[in-house]
Design an enzyme around this catalytic site. Structure first.
Site, PDB file in Angstrom:
ATOM      1  N   LYS A 106      -3.060  12.104  -3.193  1.00  0.00           N
ATOM      2  CA  LYS A 106      -2.044  12.301  -2.158  1.00  0.00           C
ATOM      3  C   LYS A 106      -0.697  12.720  -2.755  1.00  0.00           C
ATOM      4  CE  LYS A 106      -4.128   8.768   0.821  1.00  0.00           C
ATOM      5  NZ  LYS A 106      -4.889   9.549   1.792  1.00  0.00           N
TER       6      LYS A 106
ATOM      7  N   ASP B 264       0.881  -1.163   0.000  1.00  0.00           N
ATOM      8  CA  ASP B 264       0.000   0.000   0.000  1.00  0.00           C
ATOM      9  C   ASP B 264       0.920   1.216   0.000  1.00  0.00           C
ATOM     10  OD1 ASP B 264      -1.431   2.224   0.739  1.00  0.00           O
ATOM     11  OD2 ASP B 264      -2.414   1.307   2.469  1.00  0.00           O
TER      12      ASP B 264
END
Lengths: 407, 140
Positions: free
Chosen positions: A225, A199
Site C-alpha cells: 500500500k 493498524d
C-alpha cells in the site's frame, strides 16, 4: 508549488496501460498502490545480482542479500520513526503483523484481561483478537463510531478499564478515511497501563509516521500500500516489548541454538522471522519508503487533498449519493467511500471499469461497520499523489453513466 | 461499453419484484452469502409431489443477483429438484465454459451470457442458484 504530474506519473509504468481500450484511472490505492520504476528496478537488481538466502551464508551473494535485507529494515525504521532497526519485524503484511502481536503479546495476557478495538476496524484487526479470546479467555470490548465515520473516542472512558491491556485501532479507517486522534487514545491507555496497537495500513501510504513520537506500542502496516511489492510488511514494537514477547513461529533463522530437547532464540527482531523471509520484497519495500521519503510531502499532500475535495464536492452535488465518512478534507485520508442510491457497489465498479476507472466495491473487510450502517457495502475511491484531475473527471463521467443506466 | 453487461433485459429483470418475498410456511429455506461482497440470498420453497409448488426469495445483492433470482422465481415452480439442479449446472457451465443456455423457459438465462467475460461477477448470477440447490437439498 504544484506537483509536476507528467514527471511523477512517468515514474509509474502501469499508469500508461489501457483497460478495456480506455486509459487506466487507478483509484483503488487503498487496496494496493502502484510501484514506481525505482522499486521495480530495486527488486530486479536484487534478484539478478544479489539473490541468495540471508543471515547464514558466507559467500558473496549471501552477504549482499543480508546487507540488502537489513538495509531495508533500516530504511523502514527511518520512515516510521523507529528508535532502531531492531524494532522492525518484517512480516508478510498488516494481517500477519497483527496476528504476530495477537499471538506473542497475547501470550502475556491472562483470562479476563481486556482488549479494546472499534466497530470500524478491518477484519484483520478484529479476527486475530477473537481468536485470542477463544484461546486465552480475554474479554473484547468495542468502541462505537460517530455519524461521520470516526471512532467515537468520547466512549473511551466508558470502555477502557483497569483490566484493559491493549487498545487496537485503525490509524486511518480503510472505509471512511477518518484519521484517529491517537493522542487521546494514548492518554486513555496510559491512564490504565494499557498498550496501544495501530493498524497503519491506510496511514503509512500518506507520509512518514512517527511511531516513537506518538507514544504507541505497536504499529502494523503493509508494503504493497506504500509503493512496495506484495508479500511484505512490518510490525514495529518497542524494543522492550519485543524482547519480552515469545516468538510466534518456530523454525530456521529465528534460533540461537537447538538441541533435540530445547531451543534458545535469536535476539529481536530475528526471533520473530522464522524461515527464509521475503527478501526481494523487503528490498523492494526499502526502495519504496526511500522513494516516498524523497517525495515533496507537503506538495503531494496538498495535491491529494485538492483532489479529495473535488471528489467530495462532486459526490455531494449528485442526488442519491451518500458519503460514509468525514465530508471535509480535514482529519481524513484520501479514502472516500460512498453509497449510490439503488445501485449496488459492484454494479458501480463494473460500469466504471468499462470507463477505465479502477474502484473498490463491497464491504472492504469491514462487515461490522457495514452491518452498523445497514448497508451491504460501499463504493470506494482512494488516491495517491500520482493521481490527477483526469482520474477524477473519469470517475464522475463513469458515475454519471452508471446513474443514468439505473435511473 | 464493449460488452453490455447491463443491457435492458437484465435491468428489467433486476427491477422486477413480482416474485420477491419470503414464504410463511416453506418446506425448506436456504440462505447463502457471497463473502466477496456480503451479498445474501434467501430462497424458500414449498415442495409438493416432488415439484416446487411455490417459491419465494429475498435478495440483498447487485443487479445481476436480483435478475437471476427473478428468473428463478418465475421459472422454478412446477419443476423437481433433479431438473433444477441440471439448470443450475447448465448456467454454471454457460458462464465458466461458454456452454449453451438451458432449454425451454430457461433460455432466458442467455441474458447473462455477457457476464461470462467478468469472472469476478459469475457468483453474482450463481448465488441464487446455489441457494435454490441448498433449499432443495434440505427439502429432500
Amino acid at each position: 508549488m504544484t506537483v509536476d504530474m507528467a514527471v511523477l506519473r512517468a515514474e509509474f509504468p502501469i499508469l500508461s496501460t489501457q483497460v478495456r481500450g480506455k486509459p487506466l484511472h487507478y483509484l483503488d490505492n487503498a487496496a494496493t498502490s502502484q510501484m514506481p520504476q525505482a522499486v521495480i528496478d530495486a527488486v530486479t537488481t536484487h534478484e539478478t545480482q544479489a539473490r541468495a538466502n540471508v543471515l547464514r551464508g558466507v559467500h558473496t551473494l549471501a552477504e549482499r542479500a543480508t546487507d540488502a535485507y537489513e538495509n531495508a529494515r533500516a530504511d523502514v525504521a527511518r520512515y516510521i520513526g523507529a528508535a532502531a532497526p531492531e524494532e522492525v519485524v518484517f512480516t508478510s503484511g498488516t494481517t500477519s503483523a497483527i496476528n504476530l502481536a495477537a499471538h506473542s503479546f497475547g501470550a502475556l495476557l491472562s483470562e479476563g484481561d481486556e482488549i479494546v478495538f472499534s466497530l470500524l476496524e478491518h477484519h484483520s484487526n478484529i479476527v486475530p483478537w477473537q481468536m485470542l479470546r477463544d484461546r486465552r479467555g480475554v474479554v473484547l470490548k468495542v468502541l462505537p463510531v460517530t455519524d461521520d465515520g470516526r471512532i467515537d473516542l468520547d466512549c473511551l472512558d466508558e470502555v477502557v478499564t483497569r483490566r484493559t491491556k491493549l487498545i487496537a485501532l485503525a490509524h486511518v479507517s480503510n472505509v471512511t478515511g477518518a484519521v484517529t486522534d491517537i493522542a487521546r487514545v494514548v492518554a486513555a491507555a496510559r491512564d490504565v497501563g494499557a498498550r496501544v496497537l495501530l493498524d497503519g495500513a491506510q496511514a503509512v501510504p500518506h507520509g512518514p509516521v512517527d511511531v516513537a513520537g506518538m507514544g504507541i506500542d505497536f504499529y502494523a502496516f503493509s508494503g504493497h500500500k506504500v509503493y512496495g511489492p506484495n508479500g511484505i510488511g512490518a510490525l514495529w514494537a518497542r524494543r522492550e516489548l519485543l524482547d519480552e514477547m515469545p516468538p510466534f513461529m518456530g523454525g530456521g533463522e529465528m534460533i540461537r541454538t537447538v538441541t533435540v530437547e530445547q531451543t534458545t532464540y535469536a535476539p529481536t527482531p530475528h526471533k520473530f522471522e522464522a524461515g527464509t523471509p521475503p527478501i526481494a520484497q523487503a528490498v523492494g519495500l526499502g526502495a519504496a519508503v526511500r522513494w516516498a521519503m524523497a517525495l515533496d510531502l507537503e506538495t503531494a499532500t496538498a495535491h491529494v487533498n485538492r483532489l479529495t475535495g473535488r471528489i467530495l464536492d462532486g459526490l455531494r452535488e449528485r442526488p442519491g449519493i451518500r458519503v460514509l465518512g468525514p465530508l471535509g478534507s480535514q482529519g481524513r485520508a484520501p479514502v472516500i467511500s460512498f453509497e449510490v442510491d439503488t445501485i449496488h457497489p459492484h454494479d458501480v465498479c463494473t460500469i466504471l471499469d468499462h470507463h477505465g476507472v479502477a474502484l473498490r466495491g463491497g464491504h472492504h473487510c469491514a462487515q461490522p461497520l457495514m452491518d452498523h450502517c445497514d448497508i451491504v457495502g460501499t463504493t470506494r475511491a482512494s488516491l495517491m499523489p500520482y493521481n490527477d484531475d483526469s482520474d477524477v473527471d473519469a470517475l464522475f463521467e463513469g458515475l454519471d453513466d452508471a446513474m443514468a443506466r439505473f435511473a | 461499453m464493449d460488452t453490455d453487461l447491463y443491457h435492458a433485459r437484465i435491468l428489467e429483470l433486476a427491477r422486477d419484484t413480482s416474485t420477491e418475498g419470503r414464504l410463511d410456511a416453506p418446506t425448506a429455506s436456504a440462505t447463502v452469502n457471497n463473502p466477496l461482497c456480503g451479498d445474501r440470498v434467501t430462497i424458500d420453497v414449498i415442495v409438493e409431489n416432488a415439484d416446487i409448488s411455490v417459491l419465494g426469495h429475498k435478495v440483498r445483492g447487485c443487479a445481476l443477483c436480483r435478475a437471476s433470482a427473478t428468473l428463478i422465481g418465475a421459472h422454478a415452480p412446477g419443476h423437481d429438484a433433479a431438473s433444477l439442479k441440471v439448470v443450475a449446472g447448465a448456467v454454471t457451465a454457460m458462464l465458466k465454459h461458454g456452454g449453451p443456455a438451458p432449454d425451454g423457459p430457461w433460455q432466458a438465462l442467455e441474458a447473462f451470457r455477457p457476464v461470462a467475460d467478468h469472472k469476478s461477477r459469475h457468483d453474482c448470477v450463481l448465488l441464487p442458484f446455489q441457494a435454490l440447490v441448498d433449499a432443495l437439498d434440505q427439502a429432500d
